[in-house]
Write a protein that holds these residues in place. Structure first.
Motif, PDB file in Angstrom:
ATOM      1  N   LEU A 120       0.814  -1.215   0.000  1.00 50.25           N
ATOM      2  CA  LEU A 120       0.000   0.000   0.000  1.00 50.25           C
ATOM      3  C   LEU A 120       0.848   1.266   0.000  1.00 50.25           C
ATOM      4  CD1 LEU A 120      -2.934  -0.901   2.429  1.00 50.25           C
ATOM      5  CD2 LEU A 120      -2.768  -1.206  -0.047  1.00 50.25           C
ATOM      6  N   ASP A 169       3.220   1.912   6.561  1.00 57.34           N
ATOM      7  CA  ASP A 169       2.573   0.810   5.839  1.00 57.34           C
ATOM      8  C   ASP A 169       2.742  -0.437   6.700  1.00 57.34           C
ATOM      9  OD1 ASP A 169       1.572  -1.097   4.156  1.00 57.34           O
ATOM     10  OD2 ASP A 169       2.975  -0.746   2.522  1.00 57.34           O
ATOM     11  N   LEU A 260     -10.275  -2.365  -1.681  1.00 56.19           N
ATOM     12  CA  LEU A 260      -9.222  -1.372  -1.449  1.00 56.19           C
ATOM     13  C   LEU A 260      -9.884  -0.010  -1.331  1.00 56.19           C
ATOM     14  CD1 LEU A 260      -6.199  -0.443  -1.434  1.00 56.19           C
ATOM     15  CD2 LEU A 260      -6.366  -0.320  -3.932  1.00 56.19           C
TER      16      LEU A 260
END
Length: 326
Positions: A120, A169, A260
């Motif tokens: 991500l 992340d 997402l």
């Protein structure tokens, strides 16, 4: 062996073009994979080429998707990805998200029907470099104890800063499953405390861990965070919940298509002073020896760009078997 980033990118682009992707999409996938590799996030780097390749060849993912952006209300859009590779859909979503966030101060894009998005950090890092504060949430196939029912459900933040953006992340497991998958491929043990086997016993065997479950970070707190991400990325943004997603090593024609959620905020929408406050925060962290998330990634990336990316023998063999010419 060490291979330059340019050489690896060219090989990956050629590989994915050979699988039917348009040149721009092949380049986007290559760059997302290489960024993870450059920044030391190897579980989401070159180790994923085999998974993506098998899913494309088996028809689990679509090399030429017709993605459609649905805008129901101001600031909120849903990208119907038509079984695109995750990085293809994620980068497409960013193109829609950035101008909307700049115009409105805040915007969100939910991505549905795409494959594994990769790290991500690739998305929030781009938002930060565009001058926006970015957040990303993804649900993933079941992995987390107890069960498993919930996935490792990563979440990420990217924020503009000097000299490098702040990038957080992390998954809600003690370790990302990609690292355990990489260890299993290499036949290496994992540290005690990362996972349990199918019977719920602590294990250092990577293959047994993949058959069992990963432990949440902070025990109940990590589990609660997994629920938080599941609500945002699965219940709200996605079309499929974690327990309904196919495992990474499952039939490639049944590739998982997790949810997402990407969110971007324009700092100036909150008034003046963002840069000064961020500088004070980072100064306070550094004064006590605190690590600024994202800066180690930037250093690793700069070094790898100079020295090249190290590819071990097992990964070399795997990439060669897939037809990559390095």
């Amino acid at each position: 062996m060490r291979v330059s980033c340019e050489r690896l990118e060219a090989a990956l682009v050629a590989h994915f073009e050979g699988l039917g992707l348009p040149a721009a999409h092949a380049q986007g996938v290559a760059r997302v994979l290489l960024e993870a590799e450059l920044e030391g996030h190897t579980g989401h780097g070159l180790a994923r080429v085999g998974q993506y390749t098998a899913q494309l060849r088996a028809g689990g993912l679509n090399p030429r998707p017709r993605m459609r952006l649905e805008e129901g209300r101001p600031g909120v859009a849903v990208l119907h990805a038509d079984w695109a590779l995750g990085p293809v859909a994620g980068l497409f979503a960013l193109e829609a998200l950035v101008p909307r966030a700049r115009a409105q101060g805040v915007a969100l894009v939910a991505v549905r029907g795409a494959g594994h998005a990769g790290a991500l950090s690739a998305y929030v890092g781009r938002l930060a470099r565009a001058g926006l504060v970015g957040l990303a949430f993804a649900n993933t196939p079941p992995a987390l104890a107890p069960g498993p029912v919930l996935g490792t459900n990563p979440l990420a933040l990217g924020a503009p800063a000097e000299p490098y953006p702040v990038v957080v992340d992390t998954s809600v497991a003690v370790v990302a499953r990609g690292r355990i998958m990489a260890a299993a491929k290499r036949g290496e043990p994992i540290p005690l405390g990362w996972a349990v086997d199918r019977a719920g016993r602590p294990t250092t065997d990577a293959r047994a861990a993949l058959e069992g479950a990963l432990l949440p970070v902070g025990e109940g707190k990590g589990y609660a965070l997994a629920v938080l991400v599941e609500v945002l990325a699965g219940v709200l943004a996605g079309a499929v919940l974690s327990p309904e997603l196919t495992l990474p090593w499952g039939p490639p024609e049944q590739a998982a298509r997790p949810g997402l959620l990407l969110l971007a905020l324009e700092p100036t929408a909150f008034g003046e002073g963002y840069a000064a406050r961020m500088a004070r925060l980072l100064g306070a962290l550094e004064a006590v020896g605190g690590r600024v998330p994202g800066w180690r990634r930037a250093a690793l990336r700069a070094r790898a760009l100079q020295e090249g990316i190290w590819i071990n023998e097992s990964l070399q063999a795997e990439l060669s078997e897939l037809g990559l010419r390095l």
